[in-house]
Structures are given as C-alpha cells and as structure tokens.
Write a protein that holds these residues in place. Structure first.
Motif, PDB file in Angstrom:
ATOM      1  N   ALA A  48     -13.022  -2.763  16.240  1.00  9.09           N
ATOM      2  CA  ALA A  48     -14.085  -3.088  16.834  1.00  9.09           C
ATOM      3  C   ALA A  48     -14.165  -4.213  17.757  1.00  9.09           C
ATOM      4  N   ASN A  49     -12.961  -5.061  17.600  1.00  7.35           N
ATOM      5  CA  ASN A  49     -12.930  -6.303  18.458  1.00  7.35           C
ATOM      6  C   ASN A  49     -11.845  -5.911  19.708  1.00  7.35           C
ATOM      7  N   GLY A  50     -11.391  -4.875  19.576  1.00  3.42           N
ATOM      8  CA  GLY A  50     -10.219  -4.555  20.655  1.00  3.42           C
ATOM      9  C   GLY A  50      -8.846  -4.985  20.657  1.00  3.42           C
ATOM     10  N   GLY A  51      -8.758  -5.466  19.382  1.00  2.00           N
ATOM     11  CA  GLY A  51      -7.385  -5.983  19.153  1.00  2.00           C
ATOM     12  C   GLY A  51      -6.398  -4.769  18.516  1.00  2.00           C
ATOM     13  N   ASN A  52      -5.318  -5.383  18.181  1.00  2.00           N
ATOM     14  CA  ASN A  52      -4.411  -4.425  17.677  1.00  2.00           C
ATOM     15  C   ASN A  52      -4.173  -4.256  16.075  1.00  2.00           C
ATOM     16  N   VAL A  53      -3.850  -3.281  15.560  1.00  3.61           N
ATOM     17  CA  VAL A  53      -3.686  -2.940  14.136  1.00  3.61           C
ATOM     18  C   VAL A  53      -2.396  -3.252  13.593  1.00  3.61           C
ATOM     19  N   ASN A  54      -2.369  -4.090  12.498  1.00  7.82           N
ATOM     20  CA  ASN A  54      -1.286  -4.246  11.774  1.00  7.82           C
ATOM     21  C   ASN A  54      -1.405  -3.658  10.407  1.00  7.82           C
ATOM     22  N   ARG A  55      -0.328  -2.768   9.672  1.00 12.88           N
ATOM     23  CA  ARG A  55      -0.731  -2.560   8.206  1.00 12.88           C
ATOM     24  C   ARG A  55       0.149  -3.108   7.341  1.00 12.88           C
ATOM     25  N   HIS A  56      -0.117  -3.535   6.440  1.00 14.63           N
ATOM     26  CA  HIS A  56       0.468  -4.269   5.503  1.00 14.63           C
ATOM     27  C   HIS A  56      -0.045  -3.883   3.799  1.00 14.63           C
ATOM     28  N   ILE A  57       1.128  -3.912   3.032  1.00 10.10           N
ATOM     29  CA  ILE A  57       0.739  -3.524   1.807  1.00 10.10           C
ATOM     30  C   ILE A  57       1.108  -4.630   1.025  1.00 10.10           C
ATOM     31  N   ILE A  58      -0.033  -5.223   0.318  1.00 13.70           N
ATOM     32  CA  ILE A  58       0.260  -6.560  -0.480  1.00 13.70           C
ATOM     33  C   ILE A  58       0.554  -5.901  -1.916  1.00 13.70           C
ATOM     34  N   TYR A  59       1.381  -5.955  -2.757  1.00 12.89           N
ATOM     35  CA  TYR A  59       1.843  -5.105  -3.620  1.00 12.89           C
ATOM     36  C   TYR A  59       1.786  -6.194  -4.863  1.00 12.89           C
ATOM     37  N   MET A  60       0.515  -6.415  -5.685  1.00 12.14           N
ATOM     38  CA  MET A  60       0.454  -7.221  -6.710  1.00 12.14           C
ATOM     39  C   MET A  60       0.565  -6.537  -7.945  1.00 12.14           C
ATOM     40  N   THR A  61       1.598  -7.192  -8.853  1.00 12.55           N
ATOM     41  CA  THR A  61       1.982  -6.756 -10.070  1.00 12.55           C
ATOM     42  C   THR A  61       2.213  -7.874 -11.186  1.00 12.55           C
ATOM     43  N   ASP A  62       2.194  -7.528 -12.607  1.00 13.26           N
ATOM     44  CA  ASP A  62       2.692  -8.422 -13.602  1.00 13.26           C
ATOM     45  C   ASP A  62       4.061  -8.395 -13.469  1.00 13.26           C
ATOM     46  N   GLY A  63       4.767  -7.257 -12.966  1.00  6.13           N
ATOM     47  CA  GLY A  63       6.174  -6.892 -12.989  1.00  6.13           C
ATOM     48  C   GLY A  63       6.624  -6.335 -14.140  1.00  6.13           C
ATOM     49  N   PHE A  64       6.017  -5.627 -14.841  1.00 10.56           N
ATOM     50  CA  PHE A  64       6.461  -4.784 -16.075  1.00 10.56           C
ATOM     51  C   PHE A  64       5.970  -3.495 -16.200  1.00 10.56           C
ATOM     52  N   GLN A  65       6.764  -2.297 -15.690  1.00 10.26           N
ATOM     53  CA  GLN A  65       6.527  -1.089 -15.694  1.00 10.26           C
ATOM     54  C   GLN A  65       6.055  -0.657 -17.299  1.00 10.26           C
ATOM     55  N   GLU A  66       4.900  -0.366 -17.359  1.00  9.27           N
ATOM     56  CA  GLU A  66       4.438   0.451 -18.713  1.00  9.27           C
ATOM     57  C   GLU A  66       3.361   1.315 -18.476  1.00  9.27           C
ATOM     58  N   ALA A  67       4.092   2.499 -18.243  1.00  7.58           N
ATOM     59  CA  ALA A  67       3.107   3.596 -18.202  1.00  7.58           C
ATOM     60  C   ALA A  67       2.713   4.334 -19.315  1.00  7.58           C
ATOM     61  N   SER A  68       1.543   5.001 -19.329  1.00  7.54           N
ATOM     62  CA  SER A  68       0.929   5.399 -20.591  1.00  7.54           C
ATOM     63  C   SER A  68       0.682   6.901 -20.434  1.00  7.54           C
ATOM     64  N   ASN A  69       0.883   7.618 -21.408  1.00  7.73           N
ATOM     65  CA  ASN A  69       0.611   9.178 -21.610  1.00  7.73           C
ATOM     66  C   ASN A  69      -0.639   9.710 -21.134  1.00  7.73           C
ATOM     67  N   SER A  70      -1.641   8.732 -21.326  1.00 10.86           N
ATOM     68  CA  SER A  70      -2.956   8.984 -21.131  1.00 10.86           C
ATOM     69  C   SER A  70      -3.468   8.442 -19.630  1.00 10.86           C
ATOM     70  N   ILE A  71      -2.651   8.163 -18.897  1.00 10.47           N
ATOM     71  CA  ILE A  71      -3.056   7.709 -17.585  1.00 10.47           C
ATOM     72  C   ILE A  71      -2.306   8.389 -16.510  1.00 10.47           C
ATOM     73  N   TYR A  72      -3.138   8.765 -15.303  1.00  9.29           N
ATOM     74  CA  TYR A  72      -2.559   9.436 -14.172  1.00  9.29           C
ATOM     75  C   TYR A  72      -1.085   9.142 -13.957  1.00  9.29           C
ATOM     76  N   GLY A  73      -0.245  10.334 -13.684  1.00  7.91           N
ATOM     77  CA  GLY A  73       0.987   9.992 -13.489  1.00  7.91           C
ATOM     78  C   GLY A  73       1.683  10.988 -12.888  1.00  7.91           C
TER      79      GLY A  73
END
Length: 73
Positions: A48-73
C-alpha cells in the motif's frame, strides 16, 4: 494492539512443550511466502505504501526434532 511491555511479558512467558516438527514448519513458511504458491494472490499484492517487498522466514525452534505419530506429518 499490544504495548511493548505486554508483548515482552507474553513472549517471556512462552515455553517449549515438545512435538517440534522442523520439516513441516519450514515447508509451511515456504508455502506462505512463495510468489508462485497457493497464496500467490496475497503474496504478490503490491504494498500500500508503494515500497518494495522482501520475503524472509524467521524460523524459531527449540532445536529438538520431536515428531509425534498423532500430529500432521
């Protein structure tokens, strides 16, 4: 709308509860920011302000991969 003090209190009160699935988090970040992806109409909308778009992903995690069988995978 939050004050800086309210935000700080909220953010400082957050804690990791496990079930971190790093792959899905990064995948959804890419999907949401991709100019050719499923939300392309929103991603490519001119600022809306006529500026340029930059896309960034700020990926925040506790650092431990801990998947669960009952959660989307």
């Amino acid at each position: 709308e939050m004050s800086q003090a309210s935000f700080n209190a909220y953010a400082n009160g957050l804690s990791a509860q496990g079930n971190t699935y790093l792959d899905i988090g990064m995948l959804w970040g890419a999907r949401l920011s991709n100019p050719d992806g499923i939300w392309a109409d929103l991603v490519n909308e001119a600022p809306a302000n006529g500026g340029n778009v930059n896309r960034h992903i700020i990926y925040m995690t506790d650092g431990f991969q801990e998947a669960s069988n009952s959660i989307y995978g």
